[in-house]
Design an enzyme around this catalytic site. Structure first.
Site, PDB file in Angstrom:
ATOM      1  N   PRO A  74       0.767  -1.323   0.000  1.00  0.00           N
ATOM      2  CA  PRO A  74       0.000   0.000   0.000  1.00  0.00           C
ATOM      3  C   PRO A  74       0.774   1.336   0.000  1.00  0.00           C
ATOM      4  O   PRO A  74       1.988   1.364   0.014  1.00  0.00           O
ATOM      5  CB  PRO A  74      -0.886  -0.102   1.248  1.00  0.00           C
ATOM      6  CG  PRO A  74      -0.063  -0.905   2.227  1.00  0.00           C
ATOM      7  CD  PRO A  74       0.891  -1.795   1.361  1.00  0.00           C
ATOM      8  N   ASP A  81       5.435   3.638  -1.616  1.00  0.00           N
ATOM      9  CA  ASP A  81       4.858   2.300  -1.668  1.00  0.00           C
ATOM     10  C   ASP A  81       5.256   1.557  -0.389  1.00  0.00           C
ATOM     11  O   ASP A  81       6.420   1.198  -0.208  1.00  0.00           O
ATOM     12  CB  ASP A  81       5.407   1.603  -2.920  1.00  0.00           C
ATOM     13  CG  ASP A  81       4.790   0.245  -3.139  1.00  0.00           C
ATOM     14  OD1 ASP A  81       4.317  -0.355  -2.153  1.00  0.00           O
ATOM     15  OD2 ASP A  81       4.799  -0.225  -4.289  1.00  0.00           O
ATOM     16  N   HIS A  82       4.277   1.348   0.468  1.00  0.00           N
ATOM     17  CA  HIS A  82       4.565   0.767   1.786  1.00  0.00           C
ATOM     18  C   HIS A  82       4.899  -0.721   1.713  1.00  0.00           C
ATOM     19  O   HIS A  82       5.310  -1.328   2.701  1.00  0.00           O
ATOM     20  CB  HIS A  82       3.350   0.991   2.695  1.00  0.00           C
ATOM     21  CG  HIS A  82       3.698   0.974   4.157  1.00  0.00           C
ATOM     22  ND1 HIS A  82       4.982   0.910   4.628  1.00  0.00           N
ATOM     23  CD2 HIS A  82       2.902   1.027   5.265  1.00  0.00           C
ATOM     24  CE1 HIS A  82       4.970   0.901   5.944  1.00  0.00           C
ATOM     25  NE2 HIS A  82       3.725   0.976   6.357  1.00  0.00           N
ATOM     26  N   ARG A  83       4.721  -1.282   0.525  1.00  0.00           N
ATOM     27  CA  ARG A  83       5.146  -2.682   0.372  1.00  0.00           C
ATOM     28  C   ARG A  83       6.650  -2.780   0.514  1.00  0.00           C
ATOM     29  O   ARG A  83       7.193  -3.759   0.988  1.00  0.00           O
ATOM     30  CB  ARG A  83       4.744  -3.226  -1.011  1.00  0.00           C
ATOM     31  CG  ARG A  83       3.263  -3.330  -1.229  1.00  0.00           C
ATOM     32  CD  ARG A  83       2.970  -3.725  -2.652  1.00  0.00           C
ATOM     33  NE  ARG A  83       3.500  -2.787  -3.618  1.00  0.00           N
ATOM     34  CZ  ARG A  83       3.486  -2.966  -4.930  1.00  0.00           C
ATOM     35  NH1 ARG A  83       2.997  -4.074  -5.436  1.00  0.00           N
ATOM     36  NH2 ARG A  83       3.956  -2.041  -5.733  1.00  0.00           N
ATOM     37  N   ILE A  86       8.701   0.277   1.300  1.00  0.00           N
ATOM     38  CA  ILE A  86       9.309   1.310   2.135  1.00  0.00           C
ATOM     39  C   ILE A  86       8.577   1.438   3.462  1.00  0.00           C
ATOM     40  O   ILE A  86       7.360   1.636   3.505  1.00  0.00           O
ATOM     41  CB  ILE A  86       9.305   2.650   1.364  1.00  0.00           C
ATOM     42  CG1 ILE A  86      10.201   2.491   0.128  1.00  0.00           C
ATOM     43  CG2 ILE A  86       9.771   3.793   2.234  1.00  0.00           C
ATOM     44  CD1 ILE A  86       9.982   3.533  -0.919  1.00  0.00           C
TER      45      ILE A  86
END
Ligand code: CAO
Length: 436
Positions: free
Chosen positions: A232, A408-410, A412
């Site tokens: 996300p 992009d939290h996937r 970072i």
């Protein structure tokens, strides 16, 4: 029959050439672009054409592009007409070729369309253009298209753009219009159903998982591939004190102007972002969902959002680290002008690893930019203003610029995002800290 070795080449010349019928299909024009409007047919039935000769002009919501024939030969049929909406993989020309003509003459592969020939559209597009990174058309005339559904997706460019903005794969949207045509409402309904279906696993979502294909990054430089998991998007905010760097900009803008450029905050941010990407390689990567891997790039190309009368366009400045601030200022000015004149080629809008979107010249105190497909972060820049800042027990006027970093939290983590943005703020405030 010619058997003698010495006369064999001559015999080959004398032998009747084998004639083959070849269907030329519309190659992929840009990432996520599966249809275009046929603006002009440049050849006619019965005509003999050369390999690489332009055969049709296709207009997408971005630009008009000449499509070359990968082969030479005599045209037997042109099963499309000007004004048609045509799709990638659709037959656009039937050629009679000789057996010698079955391979392209020079590099063994059909060439990409001539983007130098990109020109303003000859008729009004049905919608304004939207950002669309694109890739060249290697081998597209002989290999199937790479998008997820080879079937035609009947949707107007504006609907496709809307789907892209929502992160919806248009190929998966059921159309309710005549002939299955997809409307904005269909896209909304599909997005809703996907969201209601819930996340795929962990923090990921079905919408995000739709970004399955990544381009071949080797065309822009070396990359390193690592193994990977889920998704996300998060936005980190900060403010940079640009009082000193603004003085530097004012003091040096005359010099850059004499060299032919404008020393803008965007050019400065381009340079600093490139240095930040070197420091934080995770931000210079791409997530490849299909192969469950992360691709780290060794080159630094940065896209810059440009507001144009036709909508947002994102030209890419290449190899930013190797260029001086003056060179970047000149190049950025040229690319922004080309964008406004609608003269950017597809190549000039592709291959970016990171994007800068500066709305500070317009208005606003902050915004949350959306991460570009196949990138993992975007820097949003808002309008700087003089604010009272409490320093050494008193309020002093300082020029402060709001920054927002969507990532992009996937890939970072929040801490990575905070550190990256803090690094940019620090370097804006104290550029000499770079050499410490
Ligand atoms: N804060 C305060 N002032 C700013 C600023 C900021 N963040 N950024 C620019 N300005 C000022 C500049 O200093 C300049 O003033 P001067 O002429 O007095 O120096 C003025 O605004 C105009 O700047 P510019 O347009 O010449 O240069 P730029 O580098 O700021 O912008 C470009 C170039 C191409 C980024 C810009 O023209 C543009 O198109 N911006 C819109 C981008 C966009 O639409 N983003 C939304 C995308 S959604 O993610």
């Amino acid at each position: 029959m010619c058997q003698e070795k010495l006369i064999r080449p001559l015999c080959r010349e004398l032998e009747p050439k084998r004639r083959m019928k070849k269907e030329i299909t519309l190659p992929e024009i840009a990432d996520n672009v599966v249809t275009g409007f046929l603006a002009r047919v440049l050849v006619s039935v019965g005509e003999t054409i050369e390999a690489d000769q332009s055969i049709i002009e296709v207009e997408t919501d971005k630009a008009t592009t000449d499509i070359p024939s990968p082969f030479g030969g005599k045209i037997l049929d042109i099963p499309v007409n000007a004004g048609d909406e045509i799709r990638v993989g659709q037959v656009i020309l039937v050629l009679e070729t000789s057996d010698q003509a079955t391979e392209p003459p020079t590099d063994q592969a059909p060439k990409p369309p001539s983007h130098q020939a990109t020109k303003p559209p000859t008729h009004q597009a049905t919608s304004p253009p939207s950002p669309q990174p694109t890739k060249p058309l290697a081998n597209q005339a002989t290999t199937p298209p790479t998008y997820s559904s080879a079937a035609a997706v009947p949707a107007a460019p504006s609907v496709r753009r809307f789907a892209r903005e929502l992160g919806v794969d248009i190929n998966r949207v059921p159309g309710t219009g005549p002939g299955g045509r997809i409307s904005d409402d269909d896209v909304k309904a599909h997005a809703k159903s996907v969201i209601q279906a819930g996340p795929v696993s962990g923090a990921g979502s079905n919408l995000q998982a739709a970004y399955a294909e990544v381009p071949d990054f080797s065309q822009w430089g070396e990359s390193t591939v690592n193994s990977w998991q889920t998704i996300p998007q998060v936005v980190q905010f900060d403010k940079a004190d640009i009082t000193e760097i603004e003085k530097f900009r004012q003091a040096n803008k005359g010099q850059v102007e004499r060299a032919g450029g404008k020393l803008t905050m965007t050019a400065i941010l381009l340079k600093l972002s490139a240095l930040a990407l070197e420091q934080f390689p995770k931000f210079n990567a791409s997530v490849d969902m299909k192969n469950k891997q992360v691709i780290y790039k060794d080159y630094i190309n940065i896209g810059v959002a440009v507001d144009t009368p036709q909508g947002l366009l994102v030209p890419v400045v290449r190899d930013v680290t190797s260029k001086s601030l003056t060179e970047l200022s000149i190049e950025l000015g040229e690319l922004a002008q080309k964008a406004r004149d609608r003269k950017l080629s597809s190549e000039e809008m592709q291959g970016g690893n990171f994007t800068i979107s500066n709305l500070g010249g317009i208005a606003g105190t902050g915004f949350t930019p959306i991460v570009y497909p196949n990138q993992v972060a975007i820097l949003g820049v808002s309008k700087a203003s003089i604010e009272p800042v409490y320093i050494d027990k008193e309020f002093v006027p300082r020029n402060r610029m709001p920054l927002s970093l969507s990532y992009d939290h996937r890939l970072i983590d929040g801490a990575d995002g905070a550190r990256f943005l803090a690094w940019i703020c620090k370097v804006l405030e104290q550029p000499f800290s770079l050499w410490l």
